[in-house]
Design a protein around this motif. Structure first.
Motif, PDB file in Angstrom:
ATOM      1  N   VAL A  20      -8.508   9.583  -0.270  1.00  0.00           N
ATOM      2  CA  VAL A  20      -9.672   8.696  -0.267  1.00  0.00           C
ATOM      3  C   VAL A  20      -9.272   7.307  -0.770  1.00  0.00           C
ATOM      4  O   VAL A  20      -9.651   6.282  -0.199  1.00  0.00           O
ATOM      5  CB  VAL A  20     -10.808   9.281  -1.142  1.00  0.00           C
ATOM      6  N   ARG A  21      -8.458   7.355  -1.860  1.00  0.00           N
ATOM      7  CA  ARG A  21      -8.035   6.063  -2.408  1.00  0.00           C
ATOM      8  C   ARG A  21      -7.193   5.301  -1.374  1.00  0.00           C
ATOM      9  O   ARG A  21      -7.358   4.091  -1.194  1.00  0.00           O
ATOM     10  CB  ARG A  21      -7.236   6.291  -3.682  1.00  0.00           C
ATOM     11  N   ALA A  22      -6.294   6.020  -0.705  1.00  0.00           N
ATOM     12  CA  ALA A  22      -5.469   5.371   0.317  1.00  0.00           C
ATOM     13  C   ALA A  22      -6.354   4.824   1.440  1.00  0.00           C
ATOM     14  O   ALA A  22      -6.095   3.751   1.995  1.00  0.00           O
ATOM     15  CB  ALA A  22      -4.454   6.357   0.890  1.00  0.00           C
ATOM     16  N   VAL A  43       0.815   4.255  -2.841  1.00  0.00           N
ATOM     17  CA  VAL A  43       0.522   5.647  -2.507  1.00  0.00           C
ATOM     18  C   VAL A  43       1.730   6.527  -2.822  1.00  0.00           C
ATOM     19  O   VAL A  43       1.598   7.628  -3.383  1.00  0.00           O
ATOM     20  CB  VAL A  43       0.109   5.774  -1.012  1.00  0.00           C
ATOM     21  N   LEU A  98      -6.393  11.252  -3.650  1.00  0.00           N
ATOM     22  CA  LEU A  98      -5.418  10.220  -3.265  1.00  0.00           C
ATOM     23  C   LEU A  98      -5.688   9.725  -1.848  1.00  0.00           C
ATOM     24  O   LEU A  98      -5.605   8.541  -1.535  1.00  0.00           O
ATOM     25  CB  LEU A  98      -3.999  10.796  -3.365  1.00  0.00           C
ATOM     26  N   SER A 125      -9.089   3.507   1.249  1.00  0.00           N
ATOM     27  CA  SER A 125      -9.738   2.242   0.897  1.00  0.00           C
ATOM     28  C   SER A 125      -8.909   1.044   1.359  1.00  0.00           C
ATOM     29  O   SER A 125      -9.366  -0.096   1.300  1.00  0.00           O
ATOM     30  CB  SER A 125      -9.999   2.164  -0.599  1.00  0.00           C
ATOM     31  N   TRP A 130       0.823  -1.216   0.000  1.00  0.00           N
ATOM     32  CA  TRP A 130       0.000   0.000   0.000  1.00  0.00           C
ATOM     33  C   TRP A 130       0.850   1.257   0.000  1.00  0.00           C
ATOM     34  O   TRP A 130       0.558   2.214  -0.721  1.00  0.00           O
ATOM     35  CB  TRP A 130      -0.948  -0.007   1.200  1.00  0.00           C
TER      36      TRP A 130
END
Lengths: 109, 893
Positions: free
Chosen positions: B61-63, B38, B59, B65, B34
């Protein structure tokens, strides 16, 4: 080896598999390529890897060092995965057209 | 490219936090993957200048997840290796709180250990089949007579009758116990002997390990004298000599040829059996009413105990048709003979089964109390972990996951408790098997085996479910969410319900403890009553031992009588000996023969049932040595006997039965041929066979009976020596004097009369000590429970108490308030317990002696005692509460 026996072939799963076959091999790349919600891609990757459809590997160290960032992990189809692609295409014939050709820029080699 | 990587790309903190959810063995790789993604995305964003806020947020928000991925990882691993991991986690958690864990594990180990040990006994004695082929087909046959008389096992006449006519029987065997002197290599030893019919071994389907058992023609008069010996005897007396077969054994002067050696584990009818000889039965002269043998039989195929019992009942009803001239009709009318067929196992185990079930129930209670205690401890602990649990719920752990947390912890506790418990059981069994009552059957079959261990496993699982369930009840996931929202830090919300649960557990513990205490109190009172019972003789200061004169040593009856007379005189002259008496049986030590006696003024008609009595030939000095009171007339004197003064002494009950309104002195009785014996004395009743019961129907004879010209002498006697010294110091004296008269006559089984009486009370004392130990543990656990709850309540209410004191409450009133709470719990437990104990009292009633199952003194003293110790247990936390410094308590918030 039929896909159905190894996993539930849903639309997101098919999309992830096709994305990988067309060269999108990293988690975030696959998210971008498939347009699936962020939270769904990784669980699919994990499940497919555990079922032996995908194999995860770490990219080469030199490349990561050159870009001064940690090594990324990429996913590739296993022979089992390759074999199941036929069924994927059969079930979702329209899907392959959504993904472009193999993107050599993200090739981990 | 020259710019260094941003030390903290957005989302790294989130990844680090979520990584904790990922199982340890995957955590590092997961986090690296992860972070790499990122970091790569972050580089790309900043490649063309500073990124927009929107892009950074995107980014982030994506992280974020990654949390979903982490939870997925957790769920997946849990379903695969989850339990083991959870357990590992739980154990680590438990090790961090050694006091809590130690108390919980020890409590459980005590409960589980006690249950395992007692279940081992129950399993070995009651549940597992007898060690015979198709053991469920084996039955014991006895008979009962008028007034439920139980002394009519089997007779040779009935044996032949059943063997011929009973169709439900496959095979029937007869056995009788006796003892003979075994002489080998100049050494004489009195050994128990079983006289058995040849069918005996066939019934049990046991063959000899070497050689053979008996053939039919060895089981009739005139058959060859043969013997089968036990493996133990072969070992101890013959050093496993391979040439044992065909060797001749000298048994009381008669030679028996050894034809077989039994397998090592064979010991029937009891484990003392060491030698078997054939039972010679003359079919033409088998008495119908000579009840002195045991009957064992195998059911024919498809038959049951009930069908056999029914058939025998029918056969007995027609006995008169088969034996028209035997006096059978009158005999049957008088005795009201009824067969009693029971499975052999039931016969062997007898009334011990009730005792064992009660003890198992008792330790079951202890385990319940132990579980309640651990549940309470877990509740306290769970309270300390509210925040942790609430956090888990917040990040998405469902009710099921919280359940797993509690359950894995419970399982870890139960597992540790079980291991320790098995160790405790193992040690306890080692110790207990040395102390079990002598009449506990099948002791040699007892051991920790797979059955027992699976029982323990089920028990442990039950415990884990039990006390894992309570915290869950309070801290189910829904609840936790609420608690987090409401600010659970104060531990005050939901407190009412939580306290109710814990209070309920304590009340239940106290109630269970009270039931056990009442049980052990009743047993204690029984034991006291039994010890206080006057058995009719004084046991202190008496040595007893058995001396038997084989015909091979002294053939004539006159000489035998002379031997005992001289022995008595010699012993009486020894220093330290106050008095000497000999009798064919000492009370509680040896059995008495039971057969008919003729009473001159109560003649029986032809065919009428004779008067039965227990017969005890005794020497002068017997009553004096045992301290049996003389009520009327005199006791025996030198010169009394078959060929001297033909006199007899009777027991009080016998006298009252036949001469209720007159003195029996001068009346005449006899037990065989020859002139009458005149009753010259009446002695007080003695508890001869059982410590708790008077033996009526006792007649004492001189040591020679029969006709005056041909007196029959008693050949086996219990010698009794009264002394002011330790009785056992007289053992060498007794041996020396016997040897001086004849070195080949053995002295067997020397012991004090006090130990004989002790053995007779052993079952009561065994039950009492087990119940006592169990209720002691129960009491301790119950008190720990009360103490724990009150302490906890005090710690939770410190602030409130501080406020009260600041407002003028005195230390005294605070203490009273806290103690009152403890007492309320105790009183509720005592009340419930009294009801439960009353309801259960009938279970224990049959084990009691001299005390009612509803004995008010026991109930009251236990109840009061329990309240008093509960008072003490709440006093300590109450004093702590009274010592609260108001200013401090208020500041602490």
């Amino acid at each position: 080896m039929g896909v159905g026996r190894r996993f539930n072939l849903t639309y997101p799963t098919a999309a992830v598999l096709l994305a990988i076959r067309s060269g999108h091999r990293y988690g975030f790349d696959i998210m971008d390529a498939t347009g699936l919600p962020d939270g769904t891609v990784y669980p699919i990757l994990r499940r497919l890897e555990r079922r032996g459809v995908l194999a995860g590997r770490w990219e080469s160290e030199e490349r990561a060092r050159a870009e001064q960032r940690p090594q990324r992990r990429y996913y590739a189809l296993t022979p089992v995965g390759e074999a199941s692609m036929e069924e994927v295409v059969e079930r979702f014939p329209a899907l392959p057209r959504l993904f472009g050709s193999i993107d050599s820029a993200t090739d981990p080699a | 490219m020259t710019e260094p990587a941003h030390p903290h790309p957005p989302g790294f903190d989130l990844i680090a936090r979520a990584a904790r959810l990922v199982p340890v063995h995957r955590r590092d790789a997961w986090r690296r993957e992860w972070e790499a993604e990122v970091a790569w995305a972050w580089r790309r964003l900043r490649r063309d200048g500073p990124p927009t806020t929107l892009a950074v947020l995107r980014l982030r928000v994506r992280a974020a997840s990654c949390l979903i991925d982490a939870l997925w990882e957790k769920k997946e691993t849990m379903t695969m290796t989850g339990l083991l991991n959870d357990l590992r986690h739980a154990m680590r958690g438990l090790i961090r709180y050694p006091t809590f864990t130690g108390i919980a594990v020890l409590t459980l180990a005590l409960g589980i250990g006690a249950n395992t040990a007692v279940f081992t006994l129950v399993d070995g004695v009651l549940l597992s089949p007898l060690p015979f082929d198709s053991a469920d087909e084996l039955v014991a046959i006895r008979h009962s007579g008028r007034e439920g008389r139980d002394q009519l096992p089997m007779s040779t006449g009935l044996y032949l009758f059943y063997r011929e006519h009973a169709r439900s029987l496959d095979e029937i065997g007869l056995y009788a116990s006796t003892a003979r002197n075994l002489v080998s290599d100049g050494e004489s030893e009195r050994i128990p002997i079983q006289v058995v019919t040849p069918g005996f071994f066939r019934v049990l389907r046991v063959g000899a390990a070497q050689g053979r058992t008996f053939t039919e023609d060895e089981g009739v008069p005139g058959g060859e004298d043969v013997a089968v010996i036990s493996d133990g005897l072969w070992e101890s007396r013959f050093a496993r000599d391979p040439s044992i077969l065909d060797r001749s054994l000298d048994l009381g002067g008669r030679l028996y040829r050894v034809v077989g050696v039994m397998p090592p584990d064979f010991g029937y009818p009891d484990r003392e059996a060491r030698l078997w000889i054939p039972f010679p039965i003359d079919p033409t002269q088998a008495p119908l009413a000579a009840f002195g043998s045991g009957g064992v039989a195998r059911l024919a195929g498809g038959q049951t105990v009930e069908t056999l019992d029914g058939e025998l009942r029918g056969l007995i009803g027609r006995l008169a048709e088969y034996f028209p001239d035997s006096g059978a009709p009158a005999f049957l009318a008088e005795v009201n003979l009824q067969p009693r067929v029971r499975p052999l196992k039931e016969e062997l185990v007898g009334d011990m089964s009730r005792t064992l079930w009660i003890i198992l129930g008792t330790v079951g209670f202890v385990l319940l109390i132990a579980c309640a205690n651990v549940a309470n401890l877990l509740l306290v602990r769970a309270e300390g972990r509210q925040r942790e649990l609430a956090l888990r719920v917040a990040v998405g752990a469902g009710r099921a996951q919280v359940l797993r947390t509690f359950m894995s912890e419970s399982a870890a506790l139960a597992g540790a408790g079980t291991l320790l418990g098995i160790a405790i059981a193992w040690i306890a069994l080692k110790l207990a098997l040395g102390a079990v009552p002598a009449d506990l059957p099948r002791v040699d079959e007892i051991g920790l085996d797979l059955r027992v261990l699976s029982f323990t496993g089920v028990l442990a699982a039950g415990c884990a479910l039990f006390f894992g369930f309570f915290p869950l009840l309070r801290y189910g996931a829904d609840d936790l969410g609420t608690q987090l929202r409401d600010g659970a830090a104060h531990g005050s919300t939901g407190g009412q319900g939580r306290h109710r649960l814990r209070n309920g557990l304590v009340v239940a513990q106290m109630a269970l403890a009270l039931v056990l205490l009442v049980g052990s109190g009743l047993m204690l009172r029984s034991f006291q009553a039994l010890r206080a019972t006057d058995p009719g003789f004084q046991a202190e200061g008496i040595l007893t031992a058995r001396v038997t004169v084989p015909t091979a040593e002294i053939e004539g009856d006159e000489e035998t009588a002379a031997f005992f007379r001289v022995l008595r005189e010699q012993l009486a002259g020894q220093p330290g000996v106050e008095s000497v008496g000999l009798g064919s049986a000492a009370p509680l030590a040896s059995g008495l023969p039971y057969y008919n006696v003729t009473v001159e003024d109560h003649p029986r008609e032809e065919g009428e049932l004779p008067i039965f009595a227990n017969h005890n030939p005794v020497s002068p000095g017997y009553f004096e040595t045992l301290g049996i009171s003389l009520l009327e007339g005199r006791t025996f004197e030198p010169g009394d006997g078959a060929s001297g003064r033909r006199v007899a002494v009777v027991g009080r009950s016998f006298a009252e039965q036949w001469w209720p309104d007159a003195s029996p002195i001068g009346r005449r009785v006899n037990a065989g041929p020859g002139e009458w014996f005149e009753i010259v004395g009446v002695v007080d009743d003695v508890h001869f066979q059982e410590i708790g019961q008077v033996s009526d129907e006792l007649v004492y004879w001189p040591t020679t009976q029969g006709e005056a010209e041909d007196p029959q002498s008693t050949r086996s006697m219990d010698v009794l020596l009264r002394t002011g010294l330790d009785p056992l110091t007289l053992v060498p004296v007794l041996r020396r004097e016997v040897q001086a008269l004849n070195p080949r006559i053995p002295v067997s089984n020397p012991r004090t009369m006090a130990s004989v009486v002790g053995a007779a009370t052993s079952r009561t004392s065994f039950t009492m000590s087990l119940l006592g130990a169990a209720s002691g543990v129960a009491l301790l656990l119950g008190l720990v429970g009360i103490y724990g709850v009150i302490s906890y309540v005090v710690s939770q209410r410190t602030r409130e108490i501080g406020v009260r004191m600041a407002l003028g409450a005195t230390a005294h009133s605070v203490r009273r308030m806290v103690v009152r709470q403890g007492l309320t719990l105790a009183a509720a437990g005592v009340g419930l317990g009294l009801i439960a104990a009353g309801a259960l009292s009938s279970v224990i009633a049959s084990l009691l002696y001299g005390v009612s199952a509803m004995d008010p003194i026991t109930y009251a003293s236990v109840a009061v005692g329990l309240v008093v110790v509960s008072l003490a247990a709440s006093w300590i936390p109450a004093s702590r509460a009274a010592g609260v410094d108001p200013s401090r308590a208020l500041r602490s918030e």
